[in-house]
Write a protein that holds these residues in place. Structure first.
Motif, PDB file in Angstrom:
ATOM      1  N   ASP A  55       1.836  37.323  25.791  1.00 41.87           N
ATOM      2  CA  ASP A  55       2.280  38.486  26.381  1.00 41.87           C
ATOM      3  C   ASP A  55       3.288  38.304  27.458  1.00 41.87           C
TER       4      ASP A  55
ATOM      5  N   LEU B  84      -1.564  44.909  29.984  1.00 40.45           N
ATOM      6  CA  LEU B  84      -1.842  45.820  28.957  1.00 40.45           C
ATOM      7  C   LEU B  84      -1.582  45.048  27.543  1.00 40.45           C
TER       8      LEU B  84
ATOM      9  N   GLU C 231       1.429  43.946  26.600  1.00 36.67           N
ATOM     10  CA  GLU C 231       2.582  44.119  26.610  1.00 36.67           C
ATOM     11  C   GLU C 231       3.446  42.686  26.075  1.00 36.67           C
TER      12      GLU C 231
ATOM     13  N   THR D 187       5.724  41.629  20.578  1.00 36.61           N
ATOM     14  CA  THR D 187       5.890  42.492  19.883  1.00 36.61           C
ATOM     15  C   THR D 187       6.618  41.853  18.506  1.00 36.61           C
TER      16      THR D 187
ATOM     17  N   SER E  44       4.922  48.684  21.514  1.00 39.08           N
ATOM     18  CA  SER E  44       4.372  48.388  23.049  1.00 39.08           C
ATOM     19  C   SER E  44       3.241  49.147  23.387  1.00 39.08           C
ATOM     20  N   PRO E  45       2.240  48.862  24.175  1.00 37.52           N
ATOM     21  CA  PRO E  45       1.164  49.443  24.537  1.00 37.52           C
ATOM     22  C   PRO E  45       1.626  50.874  25.172  1.00 37.52           C
ATOM     23  N   THR E  46       2.546  50.853  26.011  1.00 34.11           N
ATOM     24  CA  THR E  46       3.067  52.010  26.466  1.00 34.11           C
ATOM     25  C   THR E  46       3.994  52.801  25.600  1.00 34.11           C
TER      26      THR E  46
END
Length: 356
Positions: free
Chosen positions: A7, A27, A29, A32, A57-59
């Motif tokens: 991450d 989170l 991130e 990827t 991405s998580p967001t």
């Protein structure tokens, strides 16, 4: 490099400032996927094409990298904080809200009244208090100064560049060398981070190859690349990069990075980005208009500058549709004019730690 992990904090020892592990907010991130697409490469005139899937991405965008570091650093340095704020066209505010909630902070997101409803819905789900203002940027700056609330706007916060550098370091670790990297640049913060990241790459990852860095913006709103793209600029801006930065403090460094790396700047029209998105959709990939613009720029570079291999950063998700509930009447959306009205809203809400 820190202890093995996959991450943002894999590179904790390379950020400045260095934060203790107790400060790290995550989170999931970073790290990827990268995707090699030989058939699409051939259609675009390239010999090799790699996509960096920041849209996963998580967001929902690469902004998670910058905001994860920013919020972690602030929470560690100022544990008394109650609020943080940000002015944003959407993705940065969504990431700020997600990491602010993880840190137990109230997040005030200043947005334009023209922000797409789908992004407002994601902001609400992330826990933001939305302050819709026709002068969102200046209101955020004024409130930050008046109340000593940190403003995490990536284009002005010196901490914002740090987390984005991890994109370069992951590319160095994961893929075989490419000739060029294409990234959409709004304020230029993540693009500047790419330049700094590749400059430090051999020290951080042991891999020293240096690609040409190509900045991509939308026609009519291209402060970084307009002077580099030879095509005439239209009188009116298009949809690509709408609500993004019209000017940026990172202009000088971004252009120096382009020049030093042997890259170029590309102002992309809406039709070009739409065509690139259609090609990606055929492969089951749905990304933002800005991601489509980055791919369109790689295709132009293949035709116009002879680029043969490229990595394209898909910086965010397709703008989602709004939820069924009525955004206009949602209790966490406040229409404000000026910093005083914004301050009055926040005073009523009592975040976890009170006022800064």
């Amino acid at each position: 490099m820190s202890r093995p992990r996959f991450d943002l904090w894999r590179y904790a020892a390379s950020y400045a400032p260095q934060l203790p592990e107790a400060a790290w907010l995550s989170l999931g991130e970073g790290w990827t996927p990268t995707l090699e697409l030989p058939r699409l490469a051939a259609r675009l005139g390239l010999e090799r094409l790699v996509l960096k899937r920041e849209d996963l991405s998580p967001t929902g965008s690469h902004k998670a990298r910058g905001l994860a570091f920013q919020v972690s650093a602030l929470r560690w340095a100022r544990p008394e904080l109650g609020w943080i704020l940000i002015s944003s066209s959407g993705n940065a505010a969504i990431a700020a809200a997600a990491y602010g909630r993880l840190a137990g902070l109230g997040v005030a997101a200043f947005v334009s009244p023209e922000t797409p409803p789908g992004k407002l819905a994601r902001l609400l789900r992330a826990g933001a208090t939305i302050l819709a203002s026709p002068s969102a940027l200046t209101d955020a700056v004024a409130l930050s100064a008046a109340r000593d609330i940190p403003n995490l706007r990536p284009s002005t916060d010196p901490l914002a560049v740090e987390g984005f550098q991890s994109i370069a370091w992951e590319l160095l670790e994961v893929i075989e060398p490419v000739e060029a990297v294409f990234s959409f640049a709004s304020s230029g913060t993540s693009f500047v981070a790419l330049g700094r990241g590749f400059a430090l790459g051999e020290r951080v990852t042991g891999q020293g190859w240096r690609p040409a860095l190509h900045a991509v913006q939308g026609v009519g709103q291209a402060p970084i690349v307009a002077e580099l793209d030879p095509r005439p600029q239209p009188d009116r801006p298009g949809r690509v990069g709408a609500l993004g930065a019209r000017k940026t403090r990172r202009l000088g460094e971004a252009r120096r990075i382009i020049q030093a790396s042997g890259g170029w700047g590309w102002a992309i029209q809406d039709a070009e980005a739409d065509a690139a998105l259609a090609q990606l959709a055929e492969l089951g990939i749905e990304t933002s208009l800005e991601g489509g613009a980055a791919l369109a720029a790689a295709a132009r570079a293949a035709r116009e500058r002879g680029i043969r291999s490229a990595a394209v950063i898909l910086s965010g998700q397709r703008v989602p549709t709004a939820d069924d509930f009525a955004l206009s009447s949602h209790a966490s959306i406040h229409a404000v004019r000026g910093p005083d009205e914004a301050a009055a809203v926040l005073e009523r809400l009592s975040p976890p730690g009170g006022w800064a």
